[in-house]
Design a protein around this motif. Structure first.
Motif, PDB file in Angstrom:
ATOM      1  N   UNK A  73       0.871  -1.269  -0.111  1.00 44.79           N
ATOM      2  CA  UNK A  73      -0.125   0.089   0.012  1.00 44.79           C
ATOM      3  C   UNK A  73       0.918   1.292  -0.123  1.00 44.79           C
ATOM      4  N   UNK A  74       0.377   2.182  -0.488  1.00 39.18           N
ATOM      5  CA  UNK A  74       1.257   3.647  -0.343  1.00 39.18           C
ATOM      6  C   UNK A  74       1.513   4.299   0.865  1.00 39.18           C
ATOM      7  N   UNK A  75       0.109   4.446   1.704  1.00 42.68           N
ATOM      8  CA  UNK A  75       0.183   4.726   3.190  1.00 42.68           C
ATOM      9  C   UNK A  75      -1.061   4.295   3.904  1.00 42.68           C
ATOM     10  N   UNK A  76      -0.897   4.298   5.211  1.00 40.16           N
ATOM     11  CA  UNK A  76      -2.031   3.716   5.939  1.00 40.16           C
ATOM     12  C   UNK A  76      -3.255   4.753   5.744  1.00 40.16           C
ATOM     13  N   UNK A  77      -4.424   4.359   5.361  1.00 36.27           N
ATOM     14  CA  UNK A  77      -5.408   4.796   5.218  1.00 36.27           C
ATOM     15  C   UNK A  77      -5.638   5.599   3.886  1.00 36.27           C
ATOM     16  N   UNK A  78      -4.781   5.172   2.966  1.00 39.48           N
ATOM     17  CA  UNK A  78      -4.823   5.242   1.425  1.00 39.48           C
ATOM     18  C   UNK A  78      -6.055   4.479   0.957  1.00 39.48           C
ATOM     19  N   UNK A  79      -6.356   4.736  -0.587  1.00 35.91           N
ATOM     20  CA  UNK A  79      -7.038   4.196  -1.058  1.00 35.91           C
ATOM     21  C   UNK A  79      -6.566   2.590  -1.627  1.00 35.91           C
ATOM     22  N   UNK A  80      -5.334   2.650  -1.766  1.00 33.73           N
ATOM     23  CA  UNK A  80      -4.852   1.329  -1.942  1.00 33.73           C
ATOM     24  C   UNK A  80      -5.068   0.206  -0.920  1.00 33.73           C
TER      25      UNK A  80
END
Length: 294
Positions: free
Chosen positions: A107-114
């Protein structure tokens, strides 16, 4: 009045915003690029680095549902779903989404769309969402590297944005998961000092003009293709294919209430959010002075 600081991701969806900036002779806003996506946009809203964000629907809504006070929803941007590709490395053993169960997802970051969409993918596959494991890789380059060095099995990113890496043989598509909601919303910090309602309204009113122009049949027939080709370098056939899948709202100043309720319903089932006793209050999600719920 200071110009609004508008955070964005440099993707083809944001072409109307870039056209607006090119024509904004009075410099009513400045653009702040956030290449890591919506997680980075939310972080910058928190850190007072931007005032407005054009970002993905699901992490914006889940952030507010999970207690964020850094922003409220203030407008609509894209009406159609986002097609999230599921991408693995060029030489991995994974051939389909079902092969990914129990493996680390990039994932890109926590809470991201990914991350949010990985939960939705798990829900569709019937996997326990609490079993998902994630590795943070910041941006598309880190994500591509992770699936090729074996530290993750796969990641999720918008189909056409990722396609150049697949076309070059650096990664492979093994599936896709469209969002069960309209893909983009606009959010702003609730403080009138950071994002004055009159400035927000003026910004979104003008943005609506560029969105409607971009969405017109006349511009879809040719000019849009040339603009996107010039700004992003995508192949013409990919641009034409994408244009067939995307639609914009007639006005950025309205949010249909069902967008919020439908998204919350799916996110709750996926385990991303938990409703408080008595349920969510939809009015708590929106900047009431800047946007109209329909």
């Amino acid at each position: 009045m200071a110009p609004l600081r508008v955070g964005f991701v440099r993707e083809h969806f944001l072409t109307p915003l870039l056209q607006f900036q090119d024509a904004d002779q009075n410099k009513t806003f400045t653009l702040v690029e956030c290449p890591s996506g919506t997680g980075q946009l939310i972080t910058r809203l928190n850190k007072d680095e931007i005032d407005v964000a054009i970002a993905l629907t699901d992490p914006l809504i889940s952030g507010i549902a999970n207690g964020s006070e850094a922003y409220k929803l203030c407008g609509s941007y894209v009406q159609t779903p986002l097609n999230w590709a599921v991408i693995t490395g060029k030489d991995t053993k994974f051939q389909s989404i079902s092969d990914l169960k129990g493996t680390p997802i990039g994932i890109s970051r926590l809470g991201s769309g990914s991350q949010t969409m990985a939960y939705v993918m798990a829900l569709q596959q019937g996997w326990p969402t609490e079993d998902l494991r994630f590795q943070i890789n910041n941006d598309i380059h880190g994500l591509i590297n992770s699936v090729n060095d074996g530290s993750t099995s796969a990641f999720m990113w918008e189909w056409f944005t990722t396609k150049p890496w697949v076309d070059r043989g650096e990664a492979r598509f093994i599936g896709s998961v469209p969002t069960p909601w309209p893909s983009w919303l606009i959010a702003a910090h609730p403080s009138p000092e950071r994002a004055p309602p009159e400035a927000l309204t003026a910004f979104m009113t003008k943005l609506s003009e560029y969105v409607r122009a971009f969405d017109s049949a006349e511009n879809r027939a040719g000019p849009n293709v040339e603009v996107i080709k010039a700004k992003f370098g995508y192949p013409e056939e990919d641009i034409k294919a994408w244009l067939k899948t995307v639609a914009y709202p007639p006005s950025c100043l309205e949010i249909p209430s069902h967008v919020i309720t439908d998204t919350l319903s799916v996110l709750e089932k996926a385990g991303v959010v938990k409703a408080p006793q008595g349920g969510f209050v939809i009015g708590d999600f929106v900047h009431t002075e800047a946007v109209k719920l329909t």
